[in-house]
Design a protein around this motif. Structure first.
Motif, PDB file in Angstrom:
ATOM      1  N   GLU A 235      35.880  16.343   1.325  1.00  0.00           N
ATOM      2  CA  GLU A 235      35.579  17.731   0.991  1.00  0.00           C
ATOM      3  C   GLU A 235      36.129  18.683   2.047  1.00  0.00           C
ATOM      4  OE1 GLU A 235      32.071  15.186  -0.482  1.00  0.00           O
ATOM      5  OE2 GLU A 235      33.485  15.211   1.199  1.00  0.00           O
TER       6      GLU A 235
ATOM      7  N   GLU B   5      33.995  13.119  -7.237  1.00  0.00           N
ATOM      8  CA  GLU B   5      33.856  14.264  -8.136  1.00  0.00           C
ATOM      9  C   GLU B   5      34.920  15.320  -7.826  1.00  0.00           C
ATOM     10  OE1 GLU B   5      30.434  16.999 -10.117  1.00  0.00           O
ATOM     11  OE2 GLU B   5      30.015  15.137  -9.082  1.00  0.00           O
TER      12      GLU B   5
ATOM     13  N   ASP C 269      28.146  16.276  -4.378  1.00  0.00           N
ATOM     14  CA  ASP C 269      27.315  15.087  -4.165  1.00  0.00           C
ATOM     15  C   ASP C 269      25.984  15.476  -3.513  1.00  0.00           C
ATOM     16  OD1 ASP C 269      29.635  13.848  -5.026  1.00  0.00           O
ATOM     17  OD2 ASP C 269      30.184  13.081  -3.048  1.00  0.00           O
TER      18      ASP C 269
ATOM     19  N   SER D  36      35.292  14.809  -4.013  1.00  0.00           N
ATOM     20  CA  SER D  36      34.152  14.534  -3.141  1.00  0.00           C
ATOM     21  C   SER D  36      34.186  13.072  -2.721  1.00  0.00           C
ATOM     22  CB  SER D  36      32.848  14.843  -3.868  1.00  0.00           C
ATOM     23  OG  SER D  36      32.591  13.846  -4.858  1.00  0.00           O
ATOM     24  N   ARG D  37      33.283  12.695  -1.820  1.00  0.00           N
ATOM     25  CA  ARG D  37      33.211  11.306  -1.375  1.00  0.00           C
ATOM     26  C   ARG D  37      32.898  10.356  -2.523  1.00  0.00           C
ATOM     27  NH1 ARG D  37      28.917  13.084   2.788  1.00  0.00           N
ATOM     28  NH2 ARG D  37      29.041  14.795   1.298  1.00  0.00           N
ATOM     29  N   LEU D  38      32.163  10.833  -3.522  1.00  0.00           N
ATOM     30  CA  LEU D  38      31.829   9.999  -4.674  1.00  0.00           C
ATOM     31  C   LEU D  38      32.813  10.174  -5.822  1.00  0.00           C
ATOM     32  CD1 LEU D  38      27.924  10.318  -4.741  1.00  0.00           C
ATOM     33  CD2 LEU D  38      29.344   8.544  -3.688  1.00  0.00           C
TER      34      LEU D  38
ATOM     35  N   ASP E 167      30.357  20.800  -2.084  1.00  0.00           N
ATOM     36  CA  ASP E 167      29.677  19.519  -1.862  1.00  0.00           C
ATOM     37  C   ASP E 167      28.800  19.186  -3.072  1.00  0.00           C
ATOM     38  OD1 ASP E 167      28.418  17.229  -1.024  1.00  0.00           O
ATOM     39  OD2 ASP E 167      27.587  18.068   0.824  1.00  0.00           O
TER      40      ASP E 167
ATOM     41  N   ARG F 261      23.665  17.663  -5.855  1.00  0.00           N
ATOM     42  CA  ARG F 261      22.888  16.918  -6.850  1.00  0.00           C
ATOM     43  C   ARG F 261      21.613  16.334  -6.244  1.00  0.00           C
ATOM     44  NH1 ARG F 261      25.851  16.761 -11.318  1.00  0.00           N
ATOM     45  NH2 ARG F 261      28.134  16.782 -11.149  1.00  0.00           N
TER      46      ARG F 261
END
Length: 447
Positions: free
Chosen positions: A162, A51, A112, A47-49, A110, A115
């Motif tokens: 993603e 994960e 991120d 993911s962008r963060l 997704d 959450r």
């Protein structure tokens, strides 16, 4: 086979609440561990963060089916469905063999964004708990709508990690079918299909009816979307949306997203299914009783009220903009969707002037109009409140920000009081519809 599918849809056990990103990962890890002979759990991207993104492959035949949940992270029914589907395929050897497909199941593409929605996943589900913790990414941050796109001078290549992961999975598997699991808010069940048959349309319509849920037979989510059969719409493309905007005199460059997952997969001859299920049912979604109001007047009223909502949210946003310091996901989404509301209002007002819409409206169209405005207020008003709360939370509670928050909060309370609060649908029924639609479409395509 459809009788068997209907039975499986009806036998989904009770579900207490939605599953967050961690719970979904744990669930598919357990399935892979319990069934090592015909499953494979692998990371397909990040993911962008940062994960990990996980895909569970269930081997069962030469044809491939890709099932993806959380393509919009505010739509968590699909995560529950993907886990139930994986359990069913791994535990029922006869079903897996009869379907003859290898399944690639991504329960949360997704994490991120998921959450950021998890605060409202715990029951009870109310408009207040939902709206104040709601997050839907800006169009250029949605996995479903950030595939490469170029058309009539409109260009998009800001592809997210993603989306890249999903592209690689589609490139690798070249699936027979791509199932994107979506859900709406209230009304009835409906579907998007790239390819279908009369028999499949009948089966898809029968699924919600068998579970006591209404079918959405009113207008589509946009004026250009083709209705193939009651509750079944043709999967639409970004190109069609651009052409529609041009026809209404709108600038398609204001569209900030790219192409869809279905459009990308089409290069491999892949069929596309999106199953849209509501949290709250309403029989008016399938009521075609004529009204003493024209459809044109209905469009004009909706356009006017949507325009008022857009101006109100825009006014609050502009009043605090000089003091904003945090480029939060909620702010980015608000900045994208408030202009979107203004465009939607302009579109409705333009459609109201078309001669073909000077006809009696029906109850289903009136319901879609009312519920659509209610949804926009609860979603986008809630996200702007979250953006302002984020500033206050880090100590940036300037008079303008505190004043903007208080003003919008009062308006928001009024919107909530005005909204009709129906009973939530048992989650097992929603999973049953999505499960039945996936299996029915797979059987129809396998021929």
């Amino acid at each position: 086979m459809f009788d068997r599918i209907s039975r499986l849809a009806a036998e989904v056990p009770p579900i207490a609440g939605f599953a967050g990103a961690d719970a979904l990962r744990t669930a598919i890890e357990e399935i892979a561990r319990d069934h090592p002979d015909h499953t494979e759990l692998r990371r397909i991207g990040s993911s962008r963060l940062g994960e990990p993104l996980w895909c569970l492959t269930v081997h069962g035949g030469p044809k491939h089916v890709v099932v993806v949940a959380a393509v919009h992270p505010n739509e968590p029914v699909g995560g529950l469905t993907s886990v139930h589907l994986a359990k069913l395929l791994t535990e029922d050897d006869g079903l897996r063999e009869d379907l003859g497909c290898t399944w690639h199941i991504v329960p949360c593409v997704d994490p991120d964004g998921t959450r950021l929605n998890e605060p409202w996943f715990a029951p009870p589900l109310t408009f207040d708990s939902y709206g104040r913790a709601f997050y839907r990414p800006a169009p250029d941050e949605q996995v479903e709508w950030t595939f490469p796109f170029a058309y009539k001078g409109n260009f998009f290549d800001k592809v997210m990690p993603e989306t890249v992961a999903l592209m690689r999975l589609l490139d690798e598997t070249k699936p027979m079918l791509l199932c994107a699991l979506h859900n709406g808010e209230y009304g009835g069940v409906f579907y998007y299909l790239s390819d279908t048959t009369d028999e499949l349309n009948r089966q898809l319509a029968a699924l919600p009816e068998s579970l006591g849920l209404p079918l959405h037979t009113g207008e589509g989510e946009a004026g250009f979307i083709e209705q193939i059969a009651p509750g079944v719409f043709r999967g639409f493309t970004a190109e069609e949306e651009c052409d529609f905007m041009l026809e209404l005199g709108l600038d398609p460059a204001r569209r900030t997203g790219g192409a869809s997952s279905g459009a990308y997969a089409a290069r491999y001859g892949t069929a596309y299914l999106a199953t849209e299920v509501p949290y709250w049912a309403d029989a008016r979604a399938d009521d075609h009783t004529p009204l003493d109001i024209s459809y044109a007047a209905l469009l004009a009223e909706r356009g006017k009220r949507t325009e008022e909502t857009a101006k109100l949210l825009s006014g609050v946003l502009e009043s605090v903009r000089p003091d904003l310091t945090v480029r939060s996901p909620f702010l980015r989404a608000t900045e994208a969707f408030v202009p979107y509301l203004a465009d939607a209002a302009e579109s409705e007002l333009a459609r109201a002037r078309l001669p073909e819409n000077d006809r009696p409206a029906v109850v289903a169209e009136q319901f879609a109009s009312t519920s659509g405005l209610q949804s926009a207020r609860i979603r986008f008003g809630g996200m702007l409140l979250r953006a302002l709360a984020a500033e206050i939370g880090i100590g940036n509670g300037t008079p303008a920000i505190r004043g903007g928050f208080a003003r919008l909060d009062e308006i928001y309370r009024g919107w909530l009081a005005e909204a009709e609060m129906p009973q939530p649908i048992p989650l097992a029924k929603l999973v049953g519809v999505q499960l039945g639609a996936i299996l029915s479409t797979t059987v129809a395509l396998s021929g």
